[in-house]
Design a protein around this motif. Structure first.
Motif, PDB file in Angstrom:
ATOM      1  N   ASP A 175       0.848  -1.193   0.000  1.00  0.00           N
ATOM      2  CA  ASP A 175       0.000   0.000   0.000  1.00  0.00           C
ATOM      3  C   ASP A 175       0.884   1.245   0.000  1.00  0.00           C
ATOM      4  O   ASP A 175       1.765   1.405   0.844  1.00  0.00           O
ATOM      5  N   GLU A 176       0.655   2.139  -0.957  1.00  0.00           N
ATOM      6  CA  GLU A 176       1.487   3.328  -1.112  1.00  0.00           C
ATOM      7  C   GLU A 176       1.440   4.225   0.121  1.00  0.00           C
ATOM      8  O   GLU A 176       2.427   4.856   0.494  1.00  0.00           O
ATOM      9  N   ARG A 177       0.270   4.283   0.773  1.00  0.00           N
ATOM     10  CA  ARG A 177       0.132   5.145   1.953  1.00  0.00           C
ATOM     11  C   ARG A 177       1.011   4.639   3.094  1.00  0.00           C
ATOM     12  O   ARG A 177       1.667   5.425   3.782  1.00  0.00           O
ATOM     13  N   LEU A 178       1.025   3.310   3.283  1.00  0.00           N
ATOM     14  CA  LEU A 178       1.866   2.728   4.318  1.00  0.00           C
ATOM     15  C   LEU A 178       3.335   2.975   4.011  1.00  0.00           C
ATOM     16  O   LEU A 178       4.126   3.321   4.907  1.00  0.00           O
ATOM     17  N   LEU A 179       3.680   2.851   2.748  1.00  0.00           N
ATOM     18  CA  LEU A 179       5.075   3.047   2.350  1.00  0.00           C
ATOM     19  C   LEU A 179       5.529   4.480   2.613  1.00  0.00           C
ATOM     20  O   LEU A 179       6.619   4.724   3.141  1.00  0.00           O
ATOM     21  N   ARG A 180       4.640   5.457   2.258  1.00  0.00           N
ATOM     22  CA  ARG A 180       4.985   6.870   2.491  1.00  0.00           C
ATOM     23  C   ARG A 180       5.111   7.153   3.987  1.00  0.00           C
ATOM     24  O   ARG A 180       6.008   7.872   4.432  1.00  0.00           O
ATOM     25  N   GLU A 181       4.196   6.568   4.795  1.00  0.00           N
ATOM     26  CA  GLU A 181       4.217   6.779   6.242  1.00  0.00           C
ATOM     27  C   GLU A 181       5.511   6.230   6.847  1.00  0.00           C
ATOM     28  O   GLU A 181       6.125   6.875   7.703  1.00  0.00           O
ATOM     29  N   LEU A 182       5.926   5.079   6.372  1.00  0.00           N
ATOM     30  CA  LEU A 182       7.151   4.477   6.872  1.00  0.00           C
ATOM     31  C   LEU A 182       8.364   5.309   6.470  1.00  0.00           C
ATOM     32  O   LEU A 182       9.256   5.555   7.282  1.00  0.00           O
ATOM     33  N   GLU A 183       8.383   5.779   5.228  1.00  0.00           N
ATOM     34  CA  GLU A 183       9.529   6.576   4.766  1.00  0.00           C
ATOM     35  C   GLU A 183       9.622   7.903   5.514  1.00  0.00           C
ATOM     36  O   GLU A 183      10.712   8.399   5.794  1.00  0.00           O
ATOM     37  N   GLU A 184       8.479   8.500   5.843  1.00  0.00           N
ATOM     38  CA  GLU A 184       8.486   9.756   6.593  1.00  0.00           C
ATOM     39  C   GLU A 184       9.065   9.559   7.987  1.00  0.00           C
ATOM     40  O   GLU A 184       9.747  10.439   8.523  1.00  0.00           O
ATOM     41  N   ASN A 185       8.773   8.397   8.591  1.00  0.00           N
ATOM     42  CA  ASN A 185       9.270   8.117   9.931  1.00  0.00           C
ATOM     43  C   ASN A 185      10.734   7.686   9.950  1.00  0.00           C
ATOM     44  O   ASN A 185      11.342   7.625  11.018  1.00  0.00           O
ATOM     45  N   THR A 186      11.267   7.360   8.804  1.00  0.00           N
ATOM     46  CA  THR A 186      12.658   6.897   8.750  1.00  0.00           C
ATOM     47  C   THR A 186      13.539   7.833   7.929  1.00  0.00           C
ATOM     48  O   THR A 186      14.633   7.467   7.515  1.00  0.00           O
ATOM     49  N   LYS A 187      13.061   9.056   7.710  1.00  0.00           N
ATOM     50  CA  LYS A 187      13.793  10.043   6.916  1.00  0.00           C
ATOM     51  C   LYS A 187      15.110  10.423   7.592  1.00  0.00           C
ATOM     52  O   LYS A 187      15.198  10.488   8.806  1.00  0.00           O
ATOM     53  N   ASP A 188      16.133  10.635   6.780  1.00  0.00           N
ATOM     54  CA  ASP A 188      17.455  11.064   7.251  1.00  0.00           C
ATOM     55  C   ASP A 188      18.105  10.054   8.201  1.00  0.00           C
ATOM     56  O   ASP A 188      18.877  10.431   9.087  1.00  0.00           O
ATOM     57  N   LYS A 189      17.829   8.790   8.003  1.00  0.00           N
ATOM     58  CA  LYS A 189      18.432   7.755   8.834  1.00  0.00           C
ATOM     59  C   LYS A 189      19.637   7.142   8.116  1.00  0.00           C
ATOM     60  O   LYS A 189      19.856   7.347   6.920  1.00  0.00           O
TER      61      LYS A 189
END
Length: 619
Positions: free
Chosen positions: A520-534
């Motif tokens: 699901d694209e929404r789940l993927l975006r949510e995960l990427e937002e929470n792991t940004k700059d890692k």
């Protein structure tokens, strides 16, 4: 009868002596029974091969000497000389007995024994009389070649006799009366012996911080120190190591067996807290390496004394960077502080155990002590309370120290009482204090307790995301939302690298990661937002190229550069290419991967799935 442990004898002998009645009108039956019991105890107590019990035996001998006065009933004299006969066999004691003025067993006592006592006692006292008069049991002459050399040193032994007798509960006036000149007595007066200026006490060296002061204490003269029971301490401010708001003073001290101790002293008019603390420390359930060890209790006319294991520092002193107890290297320092956090929680686990059921109620930096090995131990149980079976809440007067109270304790209008969760919230504050090297999550000054009530905290000085997660959980405003102490100890903050990797592989085995190409694209975006700059951004470039190529070929298509694909990559790597996986330090490669994924999984409710729930279950 089985052997009696020396520690038991150390504890019980002074008590028995305190109950003896040295006045000549004392109860015959009472004193006879106590002397008989005392004899049995010392007879069944094994001698210490290293001579560590000699000082104790010396004090015992001095304390019973008054009862050899012939003006006491014959049976009292007989039982006293029987004890002396046993003590006479200890190294160095014959000289001390002689120095105390005991040179023979009075004929009157021997005649009384012949007429009234059993054969064993008769033989014991006649053998003692022969030894005291200079002959062995078979009538041999004893060599007195060293007598003159010993004479001077004997006075040093006698110098403490009056004091030892008073220490163990025998009134000085009675001793003086009993030891006064008497024609029919074999005990010569010793009151005129001049006290030596210094006394070298037994001292088992352990402490580093307090060594210099303890060395001085061990050699101080009798007029410079205070003694009570088997304890010696000095009231000079240099030997005062702590002071409590309730009038408690803590002094450096030594036991007669040489053990270094902390002596907690409080006036008898206000020492119920001390007795209360002793009651808890003597609970078998609190005998733990995580709790400051109880040693003894004593009292005199003015004070009560709680004797505890001597530690090096309070937690407050230990983490103060001005004291330089912690290493300069940041990682080394954080590893040590993490260990202290776990040790604090382990000590609380001892208290909150279902069998112990103790609420501490005064957790704070000053009540956690660091022992000689650097281990943190919980201390000060003066206001602690124990729950009854089936009880979860204690309803009593609010207690604790300013800024170290739970929200429900501060809320005067509520009737929520004190629970295990109340200790947990304050322990959470303490964990932040440890990891931030001295800061409080709710601030300081007059705003601190207001912030606790309002639930306003700041954890910015702790960088570890998992530590923050643990602290936030523990300091929740609502008691029901806080973890139990067992749950805190299974928190991912304490997991090993292997356990963290295993957790990631289980997340990578979940439906979301398995379907990483069509998720699901929404789940993927949510995960990427929470792991940004890692550190795992562009993760494909961080792995060895040959391993990435092998894994891509296995899939027949390259893994995409997103976090779900990374989780599936890790799962497949450890599942199907274990040898390659062993070459990679995953936690070193991506130090923030596990905290990020754990917190995301927690927010999404994934941790309640059976495959992940087992990691968080309390065993």
């Amino acid at each position: 009868m089985e052997k009696i442990p020396l520690k038991f004898t150390y504890d019980i002998a002074p008590i028995l002596l305190q109950f003896l009645k040295p006045d000549l009108d004392g109860s015959l039956e009472h004193n006879t029974l106590l002397l008989e019991l005392l004899y049995i105890i010392i007879q069944k107590t094994p001698k210490q091969k290293d001579g560590s019990d000699v000082h104790f035996v010396e004090k015992l001998c001095r304390s019973i000497t008054p009862f050899t006065n012939p003006r006491y009933p014959d049976v009292i004299g007989a039982y006293t000389y029987r004890i002396i006969a046993h003590l006479h066999s200890y190294q160095g004691l014959p000289e001390i007995i002689k120095a105390l003025g005991i040179t023979s067993v009075p004929e009157r006592t021997l005649n009384a024994v012949d007429g009234q006592m059993d054969d064993t006692l008769k033989k014991t006292l006649r053998d003692l009389n022969q030894r005291l008069s200079g002959q062995g049991p078979e009538g041999q002459t004893i060599d007195h070649h060293e007598e003159k050399k010993k004479k001077k040193s004997l006075t040093n032994y006698v110098s403490g006799s009056m004091k030892a007798t008073a220490d163990w509960g025998v009134p000085m006036s009675s001793v003086a009366e009993s030891c006064s000149a008497d024609e029919s007595s074999s005990v010569t007066p010793f009151l005129s012996v001049t006290e030596t200026k210094t006394t070298q006490r037994r001292w088992k060296k352990s402490s580093v911080r307090w060594r210099t002061k303890l060395e001085k204490l061990a050699s101080m003269g009798m007029t410079e120190v205070k003694t009570v029971k088997n304890l010696t301490y000095c009231i000079n401010p240099d030997y005062l190591i702590a002071r409590g708001s309730d009038g408690t003073e803590v002094f450096l001290g030594l036991r007669d067996d040489g053990t270094e101790v902390a002596i907690k002293r409080m006036t008898k008019s206000n020492y119920q807290l001390l007795k209360h603390e002793e009651e808890y420390l003597r609970l078998p359930e609190l005998e733990s390496k995580s709790i400051v060890r109880y040693v003894d209790f004593a009292e005199d006319d003015n004070f009560g004394y709680l004797v505890l294991q001597l530690c090096e520092y309070t937690l407050e002193e230990y983490i103060d960077q001005n004291n330089h107890h912690l290493p300069k290297d940041i990682q080394e320092r954080m590893d040590i502080l993490k260990t202290k956090v776990k040790e604090v929680l382990l000590s609380l686990e001892v208290l909150h155990n279902k069998d112990t059921k103790v609420l501490h109620r005064d957790i704070k930096p000053q009540n956690v002590l660091i022992d000689i090995r650097g281990k943190a131990r919980l201390a000060d149980f003066g206001i602690s309370r124990r729950l009854n079976d089936g009880q979860t809440t204690l309803r009593t007067t609010p207690a604790g120290t300013k800024c170290w109270k739970s929200r429900e304790v501060l809320e005067e209008d509520t009737d929520s009482g004190f629970k295990r969760s109340s200790d947990i919230q304050v322990a959470g504050m303490l964990i932040y204090y440890i990891l931030s090297c001295g800061h409080h999550p709710f601030g300081k000054g007059i705003r601190c307790e207001v912030n606790i009530l309002d639930g306003k905290y700041n954890l910015d000085l702790v960088e570890d995301e998992l530590a923050k997660d643990l602290i936030e959980w523990m300091i929740q405003a609502e008691p029901s939302e806080r973890p139990g102490v067992e749950e805190t100890l299974t928190h991912p903050y304490f997991w090993t690298s292997d356990r963290r990797v295993e957790y990631l592989t289980k997340v990578g085995n979940g439906t979301e990661a398995e379907n990483f190409r069509r998720t699901d694209e929404r789940l993927l975006r949510e995960l990427e937002e929470n792991t940004k700059d890692k550190t795992f951004h562009n993760w494909r470039d961080k792995f060895p190229p040959d391993i990435v190529l092998k894994m891509d070929e296995k899939q027949r298509k390259a893994y995409p550069e997103n976090t779900l694909a990374l989780l599936r990559f890790i799962r497949n790597l450890y599942e199907h290419h274990a040898e390659d996986a062993e070459k990679i330090d995953l936690m070193g490669l991506f130090p923030d991967l596990f905290p990020s994924i754990y917190k995301f999984a927690k927010a999404k409710g994934w941790n309640s799935r059976p495959s992940l729930k087992k990691f968080l279950n309390v065993s």
